[in-house]
Design a protein around this motif. Structure first.
Motif, PDB file in Angstrom:
ATOM      1  N   HIS A  12      43.411  31.738  41.702  1.00  0.00           N
ATOM      2  CA  HIS A  12      43.073  33.119  42.054  1.00  0.00           C
ATOM      3  C   HIS A  12      42.543  33.860  40.831  1.00  0.00           C
ATOM      4  O   HIS A  12      41.534  34.567  40.905  1.00  0.00           O
ATOM      5  CB  HIS A  12      44.316  33.828  42.613  1.00  0.00           C
ATOM      6  CG  HIS A  12      44.080  35.281  42.933  1.00  0.00           C
ATOM      7  ND1 HIS A  12      43.343  35.687  44.030  1.00  0.00           N
ATOM      8  CD2 HIS A  12      44.462  36.413  42.278  1.00  0.00           C
ATOM      9  CE1 HIS A  12      43.294  37.015  44.059  1.00  0.00           C
ATOM     10  NE2 HIS A  12      43.963  37.476  43.003  1.00  0.00           N
ATOM     11  N   LEU A  15      38.796  32.838  39.845  1.00  0.00           N
ATOM     12  CA  LEU A  15      37.661  33.011  40.752  1.00  0.00           C
ATOM     13  C   LEU A  15      36.530  33.832  40.128  1.00  0.00           C
ATOM     14  O   LEU A  15      35.366  33.447  40.181  1.00  0.00           O
ATOM     15  CB  LEU A  15      38.121  33.675  42.053  1.00  0.00           C
ATOM     16  CG  LEU A  15      38.910  32.774  43.012  1.00  0.00           C
ATOM     17  CD1 LEU A  15      39.543  33.604  44.122  1.00  0.00           C
ATOM     18  CD2 LEU A  15      38.015  31.686  43.596  1.00  0.00           C
ATOM     19  N   ASP A  34      40.277  31.919  49.259  1.00  0.00           N
ATOM     20  CA  ASP A  34      41.363  32.320  48.367  1.00  0.00           C
ATOM     21  C   ASP A  34      42.638  32.534  49.165  1.00  0.00           C
ATOM     22  O   ASP A  34      42.705  33.409  50.031  1.00  0.00           O
ATOM     23  CB  ASP A  34      40.987  33.614  47.620  1.00  0.00           C
ATOM     24  CG  ASP A  34      42.040  34.024  46.621  1.00  0.00           C
ATOM     25  OD1 ASP A  34      42.107  35.216  46.298  1.00  0.00           O
ATOM     26  OD2 ASP A  34      42.818  33.159  46.168  1.00  0.00           O
ATOM     27  N   SER A  64      42.091  28.076  46.051  1.00  0.00           N
ATOM     28  CA  SER A  64      41.173  29.063  45.498  1.00  0.00           C
ATOM     29  C   SER A  64      39.924  28.277  45.139  1.00  0.00           C
ATOM     30  O   SER A  64      39.940  27.463  44.211  1.00  0.00           O
ATOM     31  CB  SER A  64      41.766  29.749  44.266  1.00  0.00           C
ATOM     32  OG  SER A  64      42.841  30.587  44.624  1.00  0.00           O
TER      33      SER A  64
END
Length: 329
Positions: A12, A15, A34, A64
């Motif tokens: 996460h 990203l 995600d 993710s």
């Protein structure tokens, strides 16, 4: 028109970093999966459904991922090669981006092999080494070069450590200078195994490599086998050398040379453990240190009782060769 569908697995927190990297390469049309956003959506929208598809929830667990598309052609394969190299750089700079594993869905493996490999060529490193992609080893020019150089045969695959990145080159150049015949080597954060395999090819008698990513087990062993190195002289472990006692015991101690091409934060964390891994008169070679963290890492090493014998820099990346302060003449 044929397209390649590509995925980069991250975290996460990673990203945005991955999106920024792709955007810098001109890739802006991406799809984000995600789990954290998915779970947040579930928590805040109960009123819109009576149940959640269990298969969908299972597919999203721990995911993710950034998905993007490239046209299947020369331009697309050239961009893909740039993405692979940029991922190596990202792995070296960031500790919060996860595996950064690159995968492809919409293309036959044979097509992939016939196209992307053209962007990886033999590389002369330092005075003695020649890094050779596995499929290039029978090239007449490579055979000629190997009359005066030591070959390091690699299958780059989708792991890190191809010799292309400045941090890896710095380490390989240092290994040429410092590996002594019959020495023992510990490779912390081994990735593809390139450093420990190079040390063995340069004359080390035994090497133990470790990485927190268990995918590196197969890759490092396969690369070792391509170089004629067996498990009698080479051991690869999966786990955290700082916290996993089983890994620590399997690793052992008394190494003449400890190498770590990772990132600044991990080298700082390792600095206090290196003394326990080194033999008397041993050396610690570390790289993966971006220029704005170099002094911070140097201070941590000095604070842990190590002395920096050599500093080398390439493209804003630093490599330090250290010994124990107590062993200085």
């Amino acid at each position: 028109m044929k397209w390649m569908e590509l995925h980069i697995d991250t975290t996460h927190a990673g990203l945005e970093t991955v999106e920024t990297m792709l955007s810098a390469l001109g890739i802006d049309g991406v799809v984000i999966d995600d789990e954290e956003e998915f779970q947040d959506f579930l928590e805040n929208n109960h009123q819109y459904w009576d149940y959640v598809d269990e298969d969908l929830e299972r597919r999203m667990q721990g995911r993710s991922r950034v998905t993007f598309y490239l046209e299947s052609g020369d331009e697309g394969f050239s961009t893909l090669a740039q993405v692979r190299l940029a991922l190596e750089d990202l792995k070296a700079r960031h500790t919060d981006c996860g595996s950064l594993l690159l995968t492809m869905d919409t293309m036959e493996e044979s097509d992939w092999e016939n196209n992307w490999k053209q962007y990886y060529k033999p590389m002369e490193i330092g005075q003695r080494l020649l890094v050779v992609p596995q499929w290039e080893q029978d090239d007449p020019a490579v055979r000629k070069a190997l009359e005066t150089r030591v070959s390091l045969i690699l299958e780059p695959g989708l792991t890190f450590g191809t010799g292309s990145h400045a941090t890896t080159r710095l380490c390989l150049e240092a290994l040429e200078r410092i590996v002594q015949p019959g020495c023992t080597v510990a490779d912390l954060g081994c990735g593809s195994g390139i450093l420990s395999i190079a040390a063995l090819k340069l004359g080390a008698k035994r090497a133990v490599a470790v990485d927190i990513d268990d995918k590196c087990l197969d890759v490092a062993y396969e690369n070792a086998a391509m170089n004629g190195i067996g498990k009698d002289t080479y051991t690869v472990l999966a786990g955290d050398i700082l916290s996993d006692r089983a890994v620590q015991q399997a690793m052992g101690t008394g190494f003449d040379l400890v190498v770590a091409n990772i990132v600044a934060d991990v080298i700082i964390a390792l600095s206090g453990a290196v003394d326990g891994l080194m033999a008397p008169g041993g050396r610690f070679l570390c790289s993966g240190i971006i220029d704005d963290r170099a002094e911070e890492v140097a201070a941590a090493l000095e604070g842990a009782g190590l002395h920096i014998l050599e500093r080398h820099e390439d493209q804003g990346w630093f490599c330090f060769l250290c010994c124990r302060k107590s062993e200085l003449n």
